[in-house]
Scaffold this motif. Structure first.
Motif, PDB file in Angstrom:
ATOM      1  N   ARG A   1      37.698  24.894  85.111  1.00 41.74           N
ATOM      2  CA  ARG A   1      37.095  26.094  85.678  1.00 41.74           C
ATOM      3  C   ARG A   1      38.181  26.891  86.408  1.00 41.74           C
ATOM      4  O   ARG A   1      38.955  26.325  87.181  1.00 41.74           O
ATOM      5  N   VAL A   2      38.232  28.181  86.161  1.00 36.39           N
ATOM      6  CA  VAL A   2      39.236  29.027  86.829  1.00 36.39           C
ATOM      7  C   VAL A   2      38.913  29.107  88.315  1.00 36.39           C
ATOM      8  O   VAL A   2      37.771  29.352  88.702  1.00 36.39           O
ATOM      9  N   GLU A   3      39.936  28.872  89.142  1.00 35.67           N
ATOM     10  CA  GLU A   3      39.687  28.801  90.588  1.00 35.67           C
ATOM     11  C   GLU A   3      39.645  30.172  91.260  1.00 35.67           C
ATOM     12  O   GLU A   3      39.060  30.319  92.318  1.00 35.67           O
ATOM     13  N   GLN A   4      40.290  31.180  90.643  1.00 37.75           N
ATOM     14  CA  GLN A   4      40.298  32.505  91.268  1.00 37.75           C
ATOM     15  C   GLN A   4      39.082  33.291  90.784  1.00 37.75           C
ATOM     16  O   GLN A   4      38.577  33.051  89.683  1.00 37.75           O
ATOM     17  N   ASP A   5      38.619  34.229  91.597  1.00 33.16           N
ATOM     18  CA  ASP A   5      37.439  34.961  91.154  1.00 33.16           C
ATOM     19  C   ASP A   5      37.354  36.409  91.630  1.00 33.16           C
ATOM     20  O   ASP A   5      36.452  37.134  91.195  1.00 33.16           O
ATOM     21  N   ASN A   6      38.243  36.838  92.516  1.00 32.75           N
ATOM     22  CA  ASN A   6      38.163  38.239  92.932  1.00 32.75           C
ATOM     23  C   ASN A   6      39.515  38.611  93.547  1.00 32.75           C
ATOM     24  O   ASN A   6      40.449  37.811  93.533  1.00 32.75           O
ATOM     25  N   PHE A   7      39.614  39.824  94.098  1.00 31.07           N
ATOM     26  CA  PHE A   7      40.923  40.316  94.523  1.00 31.07           C
ATOM     27  C   PHE A   7      41.451  39.673  95.798  1.00 31.07           C
ATOM     28  O   PHE A   7      42.573  39.960  96.200  1.00 31.07           O
ATOM     29  N   HIS A   8      40.665  38.800  96.448  1.00 32.52           N
ATOM     30  CA  HIS A   8      41.216  38.112  97.620  1.00 32.52           C
ATOM     31  C   HIS A   8      42.069  36.919  97.195  1.00 32.52           C
ATOM     32  O   HIS A   8      42.997  36.533  97.896  1.00 32.52           O
ATOM     33  N   ASN A   9      41.781  36.354  96.020  1.00 32.62           N
ATOM     34  CA  ASN A   9      42.616  35.231  95.568  1.00 32.62           C
ATOM     35  C   ASN A   9      43.324  35.496  94.241  1.00 32.62           C
ATOM     36  O   ASN A   9      44.086  34.667  93.765  1.00 32.62           O
ATOM     37  N   PHE A  10      43.066  36.647  93.648  1.00 35.60           N
ATOM     38  CA  PHE A  10      43.916  37.140  92.557  1.00 35.60           C
ATOM     39  C   PHE A  10      44.348  38.532  92.994  1.00 35.60           C
ATOM     40  O   PHE A  10      43.661  39.526  92.793  1.00 35.60           O
ATOM     41  N   LYS A  11      45.506  38.581  93.643  1.00 36.15           N
ATOM     42  CA  LYS A  11      45.878  39.788  94.378  1.00 36.15           C
ATOM     43  C   LYS A  11      46.551  40.823  93.493  1.00 36.15           C
ATOM     44  O   LYS A  11      47.183  40.488  92.501  1.00 36.15           O
TER      45      LYS A  11
END
Lengths: 152, 717
Positions: free
Chosen positions: B651-661
């Motif tokens: 499962r991909v751990e990133q999900d929005n712009f706070h953890n995929f900057k």
């Protein structure tokens, strides 16, 4: 479901929406104002930025109850014909690439200029960090804001 | 070869919906695969049976209509392509009307990617404009009874100076339509261009700043409904069971349906879709779902395990994909051997406009409105899925709120079609940002093992490189340092993995130049050479043999690198804590070199200035080019400094712009663009400028701090 009254782009309106409804989707789906864009849904990217009163607000996390009785300005209401100094500066500097975030960028810059007539470059950066651009138009955004300030 | 012929008015009206009168040219071209050539001898024999595929029409009121067959996603295609036609036509730029083409095989292939649009369309569009201009001049010459050579064209009119006569294209267009189409219309010499090379403003910017530009998600169709989908977060997982009672209780929810995914060639996750009267209700419906996921066969997989496997494979060999000289022997005899391992993570595209499309299926036909880079693939995939003829699928291409390769894939339109066939109204499928980041076609992760050998003078004599990549084929054999280092051997190991992988802006060239340009720096340091000097020396001593890449010109690569050193004052003084790094690359027929200046006095490397020199041949619109350079630097810096996709439990751990900057305004460096004017074919520029930046920054960090960072994102801690 509740009824909300707001002054939207200078016009008094009332709109029915679910209790948990967010301003973004009322604007886009119910009122057909599609210039305000959905980007993240969590107030992280700023593509959905509008003015509530004179302040920049991320409409994707702004509940309708928070704008009840208030004045809301979207990109469509910034000027009748695209003549706002920021819109003209955006054209002069050819800011947009894909263009998707630019309504949010312009509305965020409009809020900045309402609280500071001559923002420093540090103030511009701090304010504009609230709106992301994946295409990387930041240098032109800064130039356009500076141009709008100069020409105001 | 490109063929131009008249189109019957009926045929034109049918395809364009226009109702003007006058000259209508249909332009035949066939674009084959991803090569620059638009020539096809065999096609010449076919000409009579092929309807035309690019249109140019001049109406009696002078309006010139140009059909754009490629997608606009910020690169300026809707402005750049018509400029090429208008230049050869000597059209009045303000009279040009630009229309977007639907999916249609008659355009040739329509994929917008690979920095192809300008390269592929350069010849055909010039010929289209030149043919029309030739015919308009001929028509004027005939009506005035003067030699054609005495008639010149300017700004949408033909002029005969001797008699002072002038006729607008609109006045001439009906007569021109009766003139035979020239087979070899004379093309302008580049030094006589009046429009090309100028910074014409983009045609769509005024709408964009008013919020009036229509992106995919702004599509409005009568009677439409909205859908959101809970997709299985575990790759290879399925919908186990779900309880939708809370969802169905929400006012405005119309239906809840399962969508079966596939792991096949066009993978899509399993999911549960909520159809509702508006977007917010659809999202609320998904949140209210209670889904038990069957986590599937890969649930033990993680990127931590993958990286361990990379390191194990690093000790083994791989398939030999390039082998010049004898790298093994040269390493054995080298005075110094330098060894290093580099690693690049998976990356998401994350364009600002989340994935979406609007689809209607009715009476055996399907109509789609979508921000796609690849309308014909959408058309084929949906036709196959619905088991209807391809011609029954209409694909309208909207403005694209960022593509970067993500929108080459038709998974969202296939989901839309599956939902639309269950209801009799149009449905817009809207992805959330979480959906977008968890269900991308990721830039493949890779691991690189390098060994370099230096002779007694510190010069590189051997380069051995093992590429371990989760994608096949991420190596370009003729790229530097091929031919610059005599003993050059490359091994390749493909590691299949669970995440779907895809084209991410510049594909191979977004990855390998980081490794190549970092390691050549390591060799320079080990051999006691200045990094720029060593690069120039290696380039000067190497030369691609004729025929290996006929489009590449070695002297242009060297010139770009020399000039970036001059513009960046390479070797000049810098403030304490600031370092310079240099990097270069060639791809998509364009040459680029960059010098980055990085300050290292805080935790995060602060890129302050990027000097960029580009040679991409003929300049079409310098402002569009500068925009691509600035944007490429920003896009490349996000990847170099901030981004990675990691996986745990499949499962991909990133999900929005706070953890995929994404790079923010305050982190954007000054970018100084220098464009070399070379009157040659135009090279592509949508991707090239981002390719050297990660290497330039890593090299600058080393120069500033003495720390060599070999893993992206570059993080000193």
């Amino acid at each position: 479901m509740a009824t909300y009254r707001l002054k939207l782009n200078g016009e008094s309106i009332s709109v029915d929406a679910p209790d948990d409804a967010r301003l973004l989707w009322v604007l886009r789906d119910q009122l057909n104002l599609r210039g305000t864009k959905f980007g993240c849904g969590r107030g992280l990217c700023g593509s959905c930025t509008v003015l509530v009163g004179d302040r920049a607000r991320k409409s994707c996390v702004t509940g309708m109850s928070n704008v009840d009785g208030q004045s809301v300005t979207t990109i469509e209401g910034l000027s009748a014909d695209g003549s706002h100094p920021l819109q003209q500066a955006w054209i002069a500097e050819q800011v947009p690439q894909c263009g998707y975030c630019q309504a949010g960028q312009i509305m965020n810059a409009a809020a900045l200029l309402r609280r500071s007539l001559r923002p420093s470059s540090g103030e511009i950066d701090a304010a504009m960090d609230r709106v992301l651009c994946r295409c990387g138009t930041y240098l032109r955004i800064r130039r356009a804001i500076e141009r709008a300030v100069e020409e105001a | 070869m490109v063929f131009v012929r008249h189109v019957s008015r009926r045929e034109f009206l049918k395809r364009t919906g226009l109702a003007g009168g006058g000259l209508v040219l249909g332009l035949h071209l066939r674009e084959l695969s991803e090569t620059w050539e638009v020539t096809d001898q065999a096609y010449a024999q076919d000409i009579s049976s092929f309807p035309p595929n690019v249109f140019l029409a001049i109406d009696v009121d002078g309006t010139t209509t140009i059909w754009v067959s490629r997608s606009e996603m910020g690169q300026g295609t809707r402005t750049g392509m018509p400029m090429i036609v208008a230049e050869e036509l000597d059209a009045d730029w303000d009279s040009i009307r630009i229309l977007q083409g639907d999916a249609d095989e008659q355009y040739g292939h329509q994929l917008t990617g690979g920095s192809l649009s300008t390269r592929l369309m350069w010849d055909p569009l010039r010929r289209a404009g030149a043919s029309a201009r030739w015919m308009l001049r001929e028509a004027a010459a005939q009506s005035w009874d003067v030699p054609r050579a005495e008639c010149r064209t300017e700004n949408g009119a033909v002029l005969h100076d001797a008699s002072g006569r002038r006729a607008s294209y609109g006045e001439l267009t009906e007569a021109a339509a009766r003139i035979p189409v020239p087979q070899e219309p004379p093309l302008k010499a580049p030094d006589s261009y009046r429009l090309l090379g100028t910074a014409k403003p983009r045609v769509d910017v005024p709408d964009m700043v008013r919020g009036a530009a229509v992106f995919g998600c702004d599509t409005k169709v009568d009677g439409m409904v909205y859908a959101a989908i809970a997709r299985c977060p575990h790759y290879g997982g399925r919908v186990g069971s779900f309880d939708d009672s809370k969802t169905r209780a929400i006012d405005g929810v119309l239906d809840v349906v399962t969508i079966e995914g596939t792991q096949q060639r066009m993978p899509r996750p399993d999911g549960v879709a909520v159809i509702a009267k508006d977007t917010w209700t659809a999202f609320a419906g998904v949140r209210a779902l209670n889904v038990e996921w069957d986590t599937g066969p890969h649930v033990g997989e993680s990127t931590d395990d993958l990286r361990r496997r990379f390191r194990e494979l690093a000790r083994e060999g791989g398939e030999v994909v390039r082998d010049d000289g004898d790298a093994e022997a040269a390493l054995g005899s080298a005075t110094t051997v330098v060894e290093a391992e580099y690693e690049l993570p998976f990356l998401a595209h994350a364009p600002m406009e989340p994935m979406n499309c609007t689809v209607q299926v009715k009476d055996g036909r399907c109509e789609i409105w979508t921000p796609t880079q690849n309308p014909q693939t959408v058309q084929r995939a949906v036709a196959q899925l619905l088991d209807i003829p391809q011609n029954n699928v209409t694909v309208h291409v909207t403005l694209i709120g960022g593509g970067f390769g993500r929108r080459l894939y038709p998974d969202m339109e296939m989901e839309g079609a599956l939902l639309a066939r269950r209801i009799d109204v149009p449905v817009m499928v809207v992805w959330t940002r979480e959906d977008d980041i968890r269900h991308d076609r990721y830039r493949p992760a890779s691991h690189h093992v390098l060994r370099g050998g230096l002779d007694a003078n510190g010069l590189p004599i051997a380069w051995q490189w093992h590429i371990i990549n989760t994608h096949t084929d991420r190596f370009v054999p003729e790229d530097f340092p091929a031919h610059s280092i005599a003993n050059y051997r490359v091994h390749y190991t493909h590691v299949p993995w669970i995440l779907p992988r895809g084209a991410w802006r510049a594909t191979t060239h977004s990855q390998n130049p980081f490794v190549i340009q970092s390691f050549v720096d390591e060799l320079a340091v080990a051999g006691g050479y200045d990094p720029l000097e060593l690069r120039l020396q290696l380039l000067r001593q190497g030369r691609r043999p004729d025929g290996e890449d006929p489009l590449y010109r070695h002297d242009r690569m060297i010139r770009v690198l020399e000039q970036v050193g001059d513009h960046a004052s390479w070797g000049g003084p810098l403030p304490a804590g600031v370092g310079r790094g240099v990097s270069f690359n060639y791809c998509y027929e364009s040459y680029v070199a960059q010098v980055a200046e990085v300050r290292m006095d805080s935790e995060v490397p602060r890129v302050e200035r990027v000097v960029c020199v580009v040679d991409c041949g003929q300049i079409t619109n310098p402002d569009l080019m500068r925009a691509q350079i600035e944007g490429g630097v920003a896009f490349g810096l996000s990847a170099a400094l901030l981004q990675q996709i990691t996986v745990k439990d499949a499962r991909v751990e990133q999900d929005n712009f706070h953890n995929f900057k994404v790079l923010q305004a305050s982190l954007m460096p000054r970018v100084e663009s220098h464009i070399i004017m070379e009157t040659a074919r135009p090279g592509g520029l949508g991707e090239t400028p981002l390719t050297p930046i990660a290497g330039a920054v890593a090299n600058a960090i080393f120069a500033a701090s003495g720390t060599r960072l070999r893993q992206l994102p570059l993080s000193p801690t």
